[in-house]
Write an enzyme that holds these catalytic residues in place. Structure first.
Site, PDB file in Angstrom:
ATOM      1  N   LYS A 178       0.861  -1.185   0.000  1.00 34.82           N
ATOM      2  CA  LYS A 178       0.000   0.000   0.000  1.00 34.82           C
ATOM      3  C   LYS A 178       0.897   1.234   0.000  1.00 34.82           C
ATOM      4  O   LYS A 178       2.056   1.188   0.428  1.00 34.82           O
ATOM      5  CB  LYS A 178      -0.891   0.028   1.240  1.00 34.82           C
ATOM      6  CG  LYS A 178      -2.179   0.804   1.071  1.00 34.82           C
ATOM      7  CD  LYS A 178      -3.201   0.042   0.240  1.00 34.82           C
ATOM      8  CE  LYS A 178      -4.524   0.781   0.174  1.00 34.82           C
ATOM      9  NZ  LYS A 178      -5.541   0.004  -0.551  1.00 34.82           N
ATOM     10  N   LEU A 225     -25.497   3.637  -2.552  1.00 35.93           N
ATOM     11  CA  LEU A 225     -25.804   3.404  -3.960  1.00 35.93           C
ATOM     12  C   LEU A 225     -24.767   4.092  -4.843  1.00 35.93           C
ATOM     13  O   LEU A 225     -25.097   4.800  -5.790  1.00 35.93           O
ATOM     14  CB  LEU A 225     -27.212   3.907  -4.301  1.00 35.93           C
ATOM     15  CG  LEU A 225     -28.368   3.182  -3.618  1.00 35.93           C
ATOM     16  CD1 LEU A 225     -29.693   3.858  -3.957  1.00 35.93           C
ATOM     17  CD2 LEU A 225     -28.389   1.703  -4.014  1.00 35.93           C
ATOM     18  N   GLY A 226     -23.499   3.887  -4.506  1.00 33.23           N
ATOM     19  CA  GLY A 226     -22.421   4.377  -5.358  1.00 33.23           C
ATOM     20  C   GLY A 226     -22.282   3.483  -6.579  1.00 33.23           C
ATOM     21  O   GLY A 226     -23.209   2.744  -6.946  1.00 33.23           O
ATOM     22  N   VAL A 240     -20.705   0.711  -7.066  1.00 28.07           N
ATOM     23  CA  VAL A 240     -20.892  -0.713  -6.782  1.00 28.07           C
ATOM     24  C   VAL A 240     -22.289  -0.988  -6.253  1.00 28.07           C
ATOM     25  O   VAL A 240     -22.998  -1.856  -6.761  1.00 28.07           O
ATOM     26  CB  VAL A 240     -19.833  -1.220  -5.782  1.00 28.07           C
ATOM     27  CG1 VAL A 240     -20.122  -2.669  -5.391  1.00 28.07           C
ATOM     28  CG2 VAL A 240     -18.439  -1.094  -6.379  1.00 28.07           C
ATOM     29  N   GLY A 241     -22.706  -0.261  -5.219  1.00 31.96           N
ATOM     30  CA  GLY A 241     -23.998  -0.500  -4.604  1.00 31.96           C
ATOM     31  C   GLY A 241     -25.155  -0.393  -5.577  1.00 31.96           C
ATOM     32  O   GLY A 241     -26.115  -1.184  -5.505  1.00 31.96           O
ATOM     33  N   ASP A 271     -29.054   6.171   0.807  1.00 36.34           N
ATOM     34  CA  ASP A 271     -27.870   6.805   0.217  1.00 36.34           C
ATOM     35  C   ASP A 271     -27.991   8.309   0.426  1.00 36.34           C
ATOM     36  O   ASP A 271     -29.103   8.850   0.515  1.00 36.34           O
ATOM     37  CB  ASP A 271     -27.752   6.484  -1.274  1.00 36.34           C
ATOM     38  CG  ASP A 271     -26.399   6.874  -1.845  1.00 36.34           C
ATOM     39  OD1 ASP A 271     -25.446   6.090  -1.678  1.00 36.34           O
ATOM     40  OD2 ASP A 271     -26.292   7.965  -2.435  1.00 36.34           O
ATOM     41  N   ILE A 272     -26.846   8.982   0.495  1.00 40.42           N
ATOM     42  CA  ILE A 272     -26.852  10.430   0.661  1.00 40.42           C
ATOM     43  C   ILE A 272     -27.125  11.149  -0.648  1.00 40.42           C
ATOM     44  O   ILE A 272     -27.444  12.339  -0.658  1.00 40.42           O
ATOM     45  CB  ILE A 272     -25.522  10.933   1.256  1.00 40.42           C
ATOM     46  CG1 ILE A 272     -24.345  10.543   0.350  1.00 40.42           C
ATOM     47  CG2 ILE A 272     -25.315  10.367   2.671  1.00 40.42           C
ATOM     48  CD1 ILE A 272     -23.016  11.119   0.803  1.00 40.42           C
ATOM     49  N   SER A 283     -19.887  -4.836  -0.122  1.00 42.59           N
ATOM     50  CA  SER A 283     -18.607  -4.452  -0.725  1.00 42.59           C
ATOM     51  C   SER A 283     -17.785  -3.475   0.100  1.00 42.59           C
ATOM     52  O   SER A 283     -16.622  -3.232  -0.219  1.00 42.59           O
ATOM     53  CB  SER A 283     -18.863  -3.818  -2.102  1.00 42.59           C
ATOM     54  OG  SER A 283     -19.565  -2.582  -1.965  1.00 42.59           O
ATOM     55  N   ALA A 284     -18.348  -2.879   1.143  1.00 41.81           N
ATOM     56  CA  ALA A 284     -17.615  -1.884   1.924  1.00 41.81           C
ATOM     57  C   ALA A 284     -16.357  -2.508   2.539  1.00 41.81           C
ATOM     58  O   ALA A 284     -16.373  -3.670   2.964  1.00 41.81           O
ATOM     59  CB  ALA A 284     -18.502  -1.312   3.031  1.00 41.81           C
TER      60      ALA A 284
END
Length: 368
Positions: free
Chosen positions: A78, A179-180, A182-183, A201-202, A262-263
């Site tokens: 990383k 709901l990005g 991936v979501g 989701d925001i 997925s987070a």
């Protein structure tokens, strides 16, 4: 703490300083038993060098396990850049970073992470071949959210098979947090499969778009706000946003039978995996479920091939099934079983010093 004591479980830690560009970065290589280290580069205004070092050491170790779980020929690494991504980014900074990556002579491959974008690494690519995850116009594999979302779907299917004896997604309800990129894709697929959804989701635009799709299909979807997502009467909780959301407060609220999303770093602390287990909630270890994006960027080294990536991603189903079975047979949490699975895979392979010389460099990454 003595520095060598702090990094004792890592092979190499490189401090990168370039006064002309203002670059201050740390590259951590945790373990290269399975191949060169692979891990993203994040940029944050860390409060101190110690904070940045602790972060990069933790994240690089996580990448070792994630690479082992995904069965890609990479180890864990990383990088972090100390700085404010909103005001400290500029092309020469990333060119300087690319020079430091190149100095490692193929021991470390990197790309975008929190606070960085694929466009940033176009400049690093001018200095080193060891960049992955760039846009397709530069010969990269493009949007990694597609295989990541598919990995979540395979994870949900494996979870359903374990709990209900069928991998079918329809007839069950899912609480999706986030709901990005991936979501949203996960939500679309679940709607297509006839599942019922609770979502939050925001971004109101993403919610409106998904509601419109659900209405056109006659599907059931319920919008909840913020923390309400933890207490809905869903079958499975699907976290696809921030980490640390499985904690003392939220576990008490959960009514689901499983958690699979997925987070990254969903468990605030490792003992929260035990708390889920004690409550009878099946937990799908996040670094198993969200490995689709990693599989894609690792696959770039053999030239981008979307079909091959999706085929490799499908192995998440069997991997997760094996981990669930091992956890049950050995009376341990699924996180413990996942970690042991990865450690066994690493320990089963001897270090191959000749590996790096045989590693196929990407044909598209030509230094300018």
């Amino acid at each position: 703490m003595d520095m060598f004591e702090q990094i004792k479980n890592h092979e190499q830690v490189v401090f990168c300083n370039d006064e002309d560009t203002g670059l201050k970065a740390i590259i951590a290589i945790h373990n290269t038993t399975l191949g060169p280290a692979l891990g993203g580069c994040r940029m944050r205004p860390y409060g101190s060098v110690d904070e940045a070092l602790n972060d990069v050491l933790r994240l690089s170790k996580g990448m070792t396990y994630k690479c082992a779980a995904a069965d890609v020929d990479f180890g864990g690494g990383k990088a972090v850049i100390i700085g404010d991504p909103a005001k400290d980014k500029h092309p020469e900074l990333f060119r300087a970073f690319g020079q430091f990556v190149e100095s490692l002579n193929g021991r470390f491959y990197t790309g975008t992470d929190m606070g960085t974008e694929p466009e940033d690494f176009v400049y690093a690519l001018k200095e080193t071949n060891c960049i992955v995850g760039v846009d397709e116009v530069y010969g990269g594999s493009g949007d990694s959210s597609i295989p990541t979302a598919m990995g979540v779907i395979y994870g949900l299917q494996a979870t359903n098979q374990t709990i209900w004896g069928s991998r079918d997604l329809h007839g069950k309800s899912y609480a999706i947090q986030g709901l990005g990129k991936v979501g949203y894709k996960v939500a679309e697929r679940l709607l297509d499969e006839g599942a019922d959804l609770y979502v939050t989701d925001i971004n109101q635009g993403s919610i409106d778009q998904l509601v419109s799709k659900a209405k056109s299909m006659g599907a059931a979807i319920k919008i909840v706000s913020g923390d309400e997502i933890y207490s809905v009467d869903a079958d499975v909780f699907v976290p696809c946003a921030i980490g640390g959301i499985i904690n003392d407060d939220t576990i008490d609220q959960l009514k689901v039978k499983a958690v699979a999303g997925s987070a990254n770093n969903q468990l605030l602390d490792l003992y929260h995996g035990l708390k889920l287990h004690e409550k009878g909630i099946l937990y799908a270890p996040d670094y198993i479920v969200n490995a689709g994006g990693l599989i894609q960027v690792a696959d770039e080294l053999y030239e981008p091939n979307k079909e091959r990536v999706l085929q490799k991603t499908s192995a998440i189903y069997n991997t997760l099934q094996n981990i669930y079975l091992q956890a049950e047979n050995q009376q341990m949490t699924t996180m413990e079983a996942a970690d042991r699975f990865c450690e066994d895979r690493i320990h089963s392979r001897s270090r191959r010093n000749s590996f790096f010389s045989h590693m196929k460099r990407p044909k598209w990454a030509v230094r300018q």
